[in-house]
Scaffold this active site. Sequence first.
Site, mmCIF file in Angstrom:
data_model
loop_
_atom_site.group_PDB
_atom_site.id
_atom_site.type_symbol
_atom_site.label_atom_id
_atom_site.label_comp_id
_atom_site.label_asym_id
_atom_site.label_seq_id
_atom_site.Cartn_x
_atom_site.Cartn_y
_atom_site.Cartn_z
ATOM 1 N N ARG A 102 10.716 -2.853 -1.220
ATOM 2 C CA ARG A 102 11.932 -3.825 -1.868
ATOM 3 C C ARG A 102 13.193 -3.212 -1.405
ATOM 4 N NH1 ARG A 102 7.650 -5.338 -4.286
ATOM 5 N NH2 ARG A 102 7.359 -7.299 -5.484
ATOM 6 N N ASP A 160 -3.792 -2.952 -9.268
ATOM 7 C CA ASP A 160 -4.185 -1.853 -8.178
ATOM 8 C C ASP A 160 -5.001 -0.656 -8.843
ATOM 9 O OD1 ASP A 160 -2.834 -3.536 -6.368
ATOM 10 O OD2 ASP A 160 -0.940 -2.341 -6.696
HETATM 11 C C1 S3P Z 1 2.870 -5.875 -4.983
HETATM 12 C C2 S3P Z 1 1.941 -7.065 -5.866
HETATM 13 C C3 S3P Z 1 0.648 -7.049 -6.070
HETATM 14 C C4 S3P Z 1 -0.081 -5.595 -5.545
HETATM 15 C C5 S3P Z 1 0.339 -4.885 -4.510
HETATM 16 C C6 S3P Z 1 1.955 -4.792 -4.509
HETATM 17 C C7 S3P Z 1 4.138 -5.998 -4.850
HETATM 18 O O1 S3P Z 1 0.009 -7.970 -5.282
HETATM 19 O O2 S3P Z 1 -1.340 -5.545 -5.708
HETATM 20 O O3 S3P Z 1 -0.064 -3.621 -4.000
HETATM 21 O O4 S3P Z 1 4.886 -4.912 -4.357
HETATM 22 O O5 S3P Z 1 4.649 -7.009 -5.061
HETATM 23 P P1 S3P Z 1 -0.077 -9.352 -5.481
HETATM 24 O O6 S3P Z 1 1.272 -9.737 -5.383
HETATM 25 O O7 S3P Z 1 -0.870 -10.043 -4.483
HETATM 26 O O8 S3P Z 1 -0.794 -9.519 -6.725
#
Ligand code: S3P
Length: 448
Positions: free
Chosen positions: A28, A322
């Site tokens: 981000r 995760d």
């Molecule tokens: C993330 C959100 C999650 C996570 C990924 C990172 C993020 O995925 O599993 O490793 O940085 O917004 P999802 O939004 O598909 O749940």
Amino acid sequence: MTPHILPHASGPLAGAFTAPGDKSISHRAVLLALLADGPCRAAGWLDCADTRSSLAAAQALGAATGLQGDVVTVTPPAALPVGPILIDCGNSGTTARLLMGVLAGRLPVDGPVVTLTGDDSLRRRPMARVVDPLRRMGADLRYAGAEGRLPVVVRGAPLSGANHELAVASAQVASALLLAGLGAAGRTLVRGAAGARDHTERLLRDLGVAVDEDAIGSAVNGPCRLAAFSLTVPGDPSSAAFFQVAAALVPGSRVTSRGQSLNPTRIGALRVLERAGAVVTLEPAGKAAAGTGGEPRGDVEVRAGQLRAFTIDGAEMPSLVDEIPVLAVLATQCAGRSVISGAAELRVKESDRLALLARNLRRLGATVDERADGLVIDGPCSLRGGPTCAPLVLETAGDHRIAMAMAVATLCTNGETALDDGACVGVSFPGFFNVMDRLLAGGDPARP
Ligand code: S3P
């Protein structure tokens, strides 16, 4: 590829470690800088294959970037490059999905055509969950190949705010829509991601953007530009979790993770560890101050305890999605039947994690029932590898979190194990094996 032999625990794990910078926040920091008014900086930035995909994307869009030690700088482009732009997001779903929102909201109508693609794993992952709602805002996104998959071609188009109800509680999707909303006329409301990581909302608020939030959704009003920012990224709870579970598994262990994120949307695994009988102590660093992106942080100590079975359901899933691979490993050593449900999303991560976990854990000797949306694991069971001359080679499918979870499983395995691909840990945690070696050495006074 040469199999990577995994280390055993000859005694308890001990010592303190600093988990690498949070991956979600590191992505981000780079992607939001593309929308900012001036040069942005993030210290404690995670340098790994995934975040480098975001950095390379920023460069392809004309941003000037620098990386010195763990400090990344991103100066947004004064003007976008002329001509078509191809961005390879590698293995990173966060890069691809968030970038679609950034580009949809910011590409000028007569601007460059941008194509997003990725590696084999990423090109198999679902993208309609982002593309469909962005199209409802007026975005011009087209699939260049298979419907619902990368490559996706993005062209500039005027956007209007919309009300979205997400089918999956995904922070990546919610973030993409809010970031697009910053470039859209009117209000963009996202519902259905309650409980999912809220880093984008926290960072936006920290930058003075009015993010309306209630228990069921978040909203931004566009169009709106972002101020330049400078922040310090906390340690990644999803990376720290490997050593926290390892400490829970190996009797006598005690490890401390320093300066990790204590964001409540990210520490579900610590709550599970506690329920499973580990001794978990949080030491918050105090109120979130300037330069923190609104993120609480602190130290976490985990000590081994008497392990008992646990359940995890869909409501808790976003806060530990995760960490399921390593929590499944934990379940093999807990007394009783552990049930993980509401985890169907794991089938569309970097690999089909439920199938791969079931296969690997069964090969190690665990009793695992694979369900459509989860795993049922009976423990405790003794795990076994192969003889020294023929280690049991575990399958990673190039998935970093499966690789690290199997390294943790090996700590309580008799016999030798190896990974078919040890290098894939570099997707999120290039120093993983070094930290593991140090904590294993810290628990044994005879080792350096
Ligand atoms: C993330 C959100 C999650 C996570 C990924 C990172 C993020 O995925 O599993 O490793 O940085 O917004 P999802 O939004 O598909 O749940």
